[in-house]
Design a protein around this motif. Structure first.
Motif, mmCIF file in Angstrom:
data_model
loop_
_atom_site.group_PDB
_atom_site.id
_atom_site.type_symbol
_atom_site.label_atom_id
_atom_site.label_comp_id
_atom_site.label_asym_id
_atom_site.label_seq_id
_atom_site.Cartn_x
_atom_site.Cartn_y
_atom_site.Cartn_z
ATOM 1 N N TYR A 1 0.680 -1.083 -0.085
ATOM 2 C CA TYR A 1 0.127 -0.151 0.079
ATOM 3 C C TYR A 1 0.822 1.067 0.148
ATOM 4 O O TYR A 1 1.918 1.069 0.748
ATOM 5 C CB TYR A 1 -0.570 0.225 0.751
ATOM 6 C CG TYR A 1 -0.427 0.128 2.379
ATOM 7 C CD1 TYR A 1 -0.039 1.165 2.999
ATOM 8 C CD2 TYR A 1 0.285 -1.066 3.301
ATOM 9 C CE1 TYR A 1 -0.132 1.916 4.414
ATOM 10 C CE2 TYR A 1 0.751 -0.760 5.093
ATOM 11 C CZ TYR A 1 0.222 -0.276 4.846
ATOM 12 O OH TYR A 1 0.415 0.410 6.406
ATOM 13 N N ARG A 2 0.216 2.198 -0.514
ATOM 14 C CA ARG A 2 0.765 3.410 -0.497
ATOM 15 C C ARG A 2 -0.091 4.675 -0.400
ATOM 16 O O ARG A 2 -1.443 4.121 -0.558
ATOM 17 C CB ARG A 2 1.411 4.241 -1.907
ATOM 18 C CG ARG A 2 0.755 4.180 -3.548
ATOM 19 C CD ARG A 2 1.225 4.088 -4.513
ATOM 20 N NE ARG A 2 0.372 4.173 -5.341
ATOM 21 C CZ ARG A 2 1.101 4.182 -7.081
ATOM 22 N NH1 ARG A 2 1.929 3.725 -7.129
ATOM 23 N NH2 ARG A 2 0.033 4.395 -8.115
ATOM 24 N N VAL A 3 0.115 6.228 0.072
ATOM 25 C CA VAL A 3 -1.245 7.266 0.550
ATOM 26 C C VAL A 3 -0.506 7.931 -0.201
ATOM 27 O O VAL A 3 1.352 8.161 0.395
ATOM 28 C CB VAL A 3 -0.354 6.813 2.082
ATOM 29 C CG1 VAL A 3 0.289 6.803 3.015
ATOM 30 C CG2 VAL A 3 -2.380 7.798 2.481
ATOM 31 N N ARG A 4 -1.258 9.217 -0.577
ATOM 32 C CA ARG A 4 -0.315 10.492 -0.667
ATOM 33 C C ARG A 4 -1.913 11.384 0.191
ATOM 34 O O ARG A 4 -2.563 11.138 0.771
ATOM 35 C CB ARG A 4 -1.245 11.013 -2.064
ATOM 36 C CG ARG A 4 0.042 9.675 -3.106
ATOM 37 C CD ARG A 4 -0.032 10.224 -4.435
ATOM 38 N NE ARG A 4 -1.962 9.406 -4.246
ATOM 39 C CZ ARG A 4 -2.778 8.055 -4.802
ATOM 40 N NH1 ARG A 4 -1.866 7.305 -4.403
ATOM 41 N NH2 ARG A 4 -4.111 7.913 -5.374
ATOM 42 N N ALA A 5 -1.026 12.588 0.413
ATOM 43 C CA ALA A 5 -1.771 13.550 0.774
ATOM 44 C C ALA A 5 -2.223 14.582 0.133
ATOM 45 O O ALA A 5 -1.744 15.185 -0.743
ATOM 46 C CB ALA A 5 -0.826 14.140 2.025
ATOM 47 N N VAL A 6 -3.826 14.976 0.455
ATOM 48 C CA VAL A 6 -4.351 16.137 -0.271
ATOM 49 C C VAL A 6 -5.208 17.212 0.677
ATOM 50 O O VAL A 6 -4.979 17.041 1.721
ATOM 51 C CB VAL A 6 -6.202 15.270 -0.275
ATOM 52 C CG1 VAL A 6 -6.657 16.445 -1.770
ATOM 53 C CG2 VAL A 6 -5.757 14.292 -1.272
ATOM 54 N N ASN A 7 -4.722 18.664 -0.384
ATOM 55 C CA ASN A 7 -5.086 19.633 0.405
ATOM 56 C C ASN A 7 -5.567 20.137 -0.873
ATOM 57 O O ASN A 7 -5.437 19.845 -1.996
ATOM 58 C CB ASN A 7 -4.205 20.287 1.422
ATOM 59 C CG ASN A 7 -3.184 21.411 0.677
ATOM 60 O OD1 ASN A 7 -2.634 21.226 -1.081
ATOM 61 N ND2 ASN A 7 -2.111 21.616 1.009
ATOM 62 N N SER A 8 -5.936 21.672 -0.348
ATOM 63 C CA SER A 8 -6.674 22.663 -1.513
ATOM 64 C C SER A 8 -5.613 22.790 -2.389
ATOM 65 O O SER A 8 -6.333 23.093 -3.581
ATOM 66 C CB SER A 8 -7.094 23.685 -1.349
ATOM 67 O OG SER A 8 -5.904 24.990 -0.613
ATOM 68 N N GLY A 9 -4.552 22.771 -2.399
ATOM 69 C CA GLY A 9 -3.227 22.874 -3.424
ATOM 70 C C GLY A 9 -2.851 21.502 -4.986
ATOM 71 O O GLY A 9 -2.794 21.533 -5.510
ATOM 72 N N GLY A 10 -3.833 20.232 -4.043
ATOM 73 C CA GLY A 10 -3.581 19.138 -5.042
ATOM 74 C C GLY A 10 -3.257 17.744 -4.376
ATOM 75 O O GLY A 10 -2.830 18.100 -2.923
ATOM 76 N N ILE A 11 -2.444 17.053 -4.583
ATOM 77 C CA ILE A 11 -2.110 15.879 -4.067
ATOM 78 C C ILE A 11 -0.949 15.530 -4.089
ATOM 79 O O ILE A 11 0.189 15.918 -4.855
ATOM 80 C CB ILE A 11 -2.536 15.045 -4.892
ATOM 81 C CG1 ILE A 11 -4.368 14.636 -4.305
ATOM 82 C CG2 ILE A 11 -2.434 13.507 -4.730
ATOM 83 C CD1 ILE A 11 -4.945 13.600 -5.791
ATOM 84 N N SER A 12 -0.200 15.207 -2.888
ATOM 85 C CA SER A 12 1.152 15.205 -2.640
ATOM 86 C C SER A 12 1.707 13.571 -3.384
ATOM 87 O O SER A 12 1.502 12.753 -4.435
ATOM 88 C CB SER A 12 1.788 14.701 -1.242
ATOM 89 O OG SER A 12 1.365 13.760 -1.082
ATOM 90 N N THR A 13 2.830 13.533 -3.434
ATOM 91 C CA THR A 13 3.814 12.190 -3.878
ATOM 92 C C THR A 13 3.111 11.525 -3.667
ATOM 93 O O THR A 13 3.088 11.363 -1.676
ATOM 94 C CB THR A 13 5.200 12.364 -4.169
ATOM 95 O OG1 THR A 13 5.666 12.328 -2.629
ATOM 96 C CG2 THR A 13 5.767 13.654 -5.424
#
Length: 107
Positions: free
Chosen positions: A95-107
């Motif tokens: 599994y892998r995970v990315r963070a999300v905020n109003s600027g977009g999605i992280s690597t």
């Protein structure tokens, strides 16, 4: 962040442009080891990313993530863990995970 621009030449500078605001991408979260392992499920865990408002989780049977476990391709998750269920016994999962905020999605 907020920014604006001005032009300048030998005669001086122009008035400022309109103000633009932007939000930088969140820092990538760090995936942690799975917990609550059973024959057909586990809990995916990760560290919080300071500016994240949510996370995206992928689960695959291969480390290249060329295919995904059904229901776990870009799954939106509110917290820092997610139960992954309906798996096959004695199989390896990634599994892998990315963070999300109003600027977009992280690597």
């Amino acid at each position: 962040y907020y920014y604006r621009v001005r032009a300048s030449n030998a005669s001086g500078g122009s008035a400022s442009s309109n103000v633009i605001s932007t939000v930088t991408l969140p820092a990538a979260p760090v995936a942690l080891g799975a917990s609550n392992l059973t024959t057909t499920s586990f809990m995916a865990n990760w560290n919080a990313s300071p500016s994240a408002i949510s996370y995206r989780l992928d689960v695959s049977v291969n480390s290249g993530f060329s295919s995904f476990v059904s229901g776990y391709n870009n799954l939106s998750v509110a917290g820092i863990s997610q139960s992954v269920t309906s798996l096959s016994a004695s199989s390896t999962y990634y599994y892998r995970v990315r963070a999300v905020n109003s600027g977009g999605i992280s690597t």
